[in-house]
Design a protein around this motif. Structure first.
Motif, PDB file in Angstrom:
ATOM      1  N   ASP A 177      67.042   8.933  28.553  1.00 17.08           N
ATOM      2  CA  ASP A 177      66.834   8.672  30.047  1.00 17.08           C
ATOM      3  C   ASP A 177      67.850   7.602  30.367  1.00 17.08           C
ATOM      4  N   LYS A 178      68.642   7.259  29.597  1.00 12.38           N
ATOM      5  CA  LYS A 178      69.528   6.053  29.931  1.00 12.38           C
ATOM      6  C   LYS A 178      71.015   6.509  29.829  1.00 12.38           C
ATOM      7  N   SER A 179      71.789   6.207  30.757  1.00  9.46           N
ATOM      8  CA  SER A 179      73.205   6.327  30.685  1.00  9.46           C
ATOM      9  C   SER A 179      73.914   5.046  30.206  1.00  9.46           C
ATOM     10  N   TYR A 180      74.778   5.327  29.388  1.00  9.85           N
ATOM     11  CA  TYR A 180      75.606   4.340  28.639  1.00  9.85           C
ATOM     12  C   TYR A 180      77.143   4.422  28.959  1.00  9.85           C
ATOM     13  N   LYS A 181      77.273   4.887  30.171  1.00 18.11           N
ATOM     14  CA  LYS A 181      78.910   5.219  30.427  1.00 18.11           C
ATOM     15  C   LYS A 181      79.395   4.027  30.969  1.00 18.11           C
ATOM     16  N   ASP A 182      78.969   3.075  31.334  1.00 18.66           N
ATOM     17  CA  ASP A 182      79.599   1.810  31.963  1.00 18.66           C
ATOM     18  C   ASP A 182      79.329   0.658  30.731  1.00 18.66           C
ATOM     19  N   ALA A 183      78.634   1.219  29.736  1.00 18.64           N
ATOM     20  CA  ALA A 183      78.175  -0.043  28.600  1.00 18.64           C
ATOM     21  C   ALA A 183      79.487  -0.487  27.948  1.00 18.64           C
ATOM     22  N   ASN A 184      79.463  -2.020  27.718  1.00 23.44           N
ATOM     23  CA  ASN A 184      80.490  -2.361  26.972  1.00 23.44           C
ATOM     24  C   ASN A 184      80.395  -2.081  25.364  1.00 23.44           C
ATOM     25  N   ASP A 185      81.639  -2.229  24.650  1.00 22.84           N
ATOM     26  CA  ASP A 185      81.711  -1.960  23.399  1.00 22.84           C
ATOM     27  C   ASP A 185      80.487  -2.589  22.251  1.00 22.84           C
TER      28      ASP A 185
END
Ligand code: ADP
Ligand code: ADP
Length: 223
Positions: free
Chosen positions: A62-70
């Motif tokens: 249920d979580k998007s990591y599209k904008d997560a940093n490396d």
């Protein structure tokens, strides 16, 4: 476990994935089949949080990591995902034990806990007595067992396997698939790419990919 909505991926002008929709539930064992160049690796790189450059939406738990940093992404991968590859990708100068220890290096657990986790997975994959050997002293099947042990030592929710039997003979492939089946029965979700129909038959469900399109979402009858 995960939900993919209308994902697309291009390399320059080339469309590698288009309109991909896929839902995988907790505890599923999914095979992805398709010819070479059809987009299988591109898709599992997205599912494995190795590639964030796509259109559409991918939710893991249920979580998007599209904008997560490396940094954040590598931590999530380490905590939640286990990867198994065709060519094992073991560290050649490390022993079996040290290879399996790699995902735990930055874990804050006590040394004794780590040892317990490692011994547990060594038993699960049947590598007792090989702890001190290096990969070059092992057969291909044994090396893949090390890679599986490394993938599961952090007790991930999801295992992503890319042609895990691609370099193995059929008897050894069967042994490796029995390990995956046992992990799945114990509750681990597995997504596996394969060319091999017999290997795909170990999964509960097979999806097919061709020219970047996903189709034929069939529930197969479990053997
Ligand atoms: P598969 O895993 O099914 O063999 P891939 O996902 O590796 O397929 O590749 C799908 C298509 O995308 C292929 O035509 C491949 O040549 C192309 N492709 C893959 N990676 C790149 C890249 N980094 N740059 C350009 N084209 C790529
Ligand atoms: P958690 O609470 O899941 O252990 P944190 O919220 O403490 O993780 O986040 C650790 C680091 O990752 C912080 O630098 C935070 O800014 C970054 N981070 C957390 N969530 C995201 C996200 N969705 N996208 C990008 N960065 C994130």
């Amino acid at each position: 476990m995960l939900k993919v909505t209308d994902i697309g991926k291009t390399y320059g002008k080339f469309i590698a994935l288009e309109n991909i929709n896929l839902e995988v539930s907790d505890g599923e064992f999914l095979a992805i089949m398709g010819p070479s160049g059809s987009g299988k690796s591109t898709l599992i790189n997205i599912l494995g949080l190795l590639d964030q450059k796509y259109t559409g939406e991918y939710l893991l738990k249920d979580k998007s990591y599209k904008d997560a940093n490396d940094n954040y992404l590598s931590r999530i991968r380490g905590d939640q995902l286990g990867f198994v590859f065709q060519n094992f990708k073991l560290l050649t100068t490390y022993s079996v034990y040290e290879n399996i220890e790699v995902p735990l290096i930055y874990s804050k657990q006590k040394q004794a806990n780590k040892r317990e986790l490692i011994e547990d997975v060594i038993n699960k994959v049947g590598l007792e007595g090989k702890e001190k050997n290096t990969p070059s002293e092992l057969s291909g099947g044994q090396q893949q067992r090390v890679a599986i042990a490394r993938a599961i030592v952090n007790r991930p929710n999801l295992i992503i396997a890319d042609e895990p039997t691609g370099a193995l003979d059929s008897k050894t492939s069967t042994e490796i698939m029995d390990i995956f089946t046992n992990l799945n029965k114990a509750g681990t979700t597995i997504i596996m790419v394969t060319h091999d129909r017999e290997v795909a038959d170990y999964a509960m469900r097979t999806v097919y990919i061709r020219d970047g399109h996903l189709y034929n979402d069939e529930k197969s009858v479990k053997k």
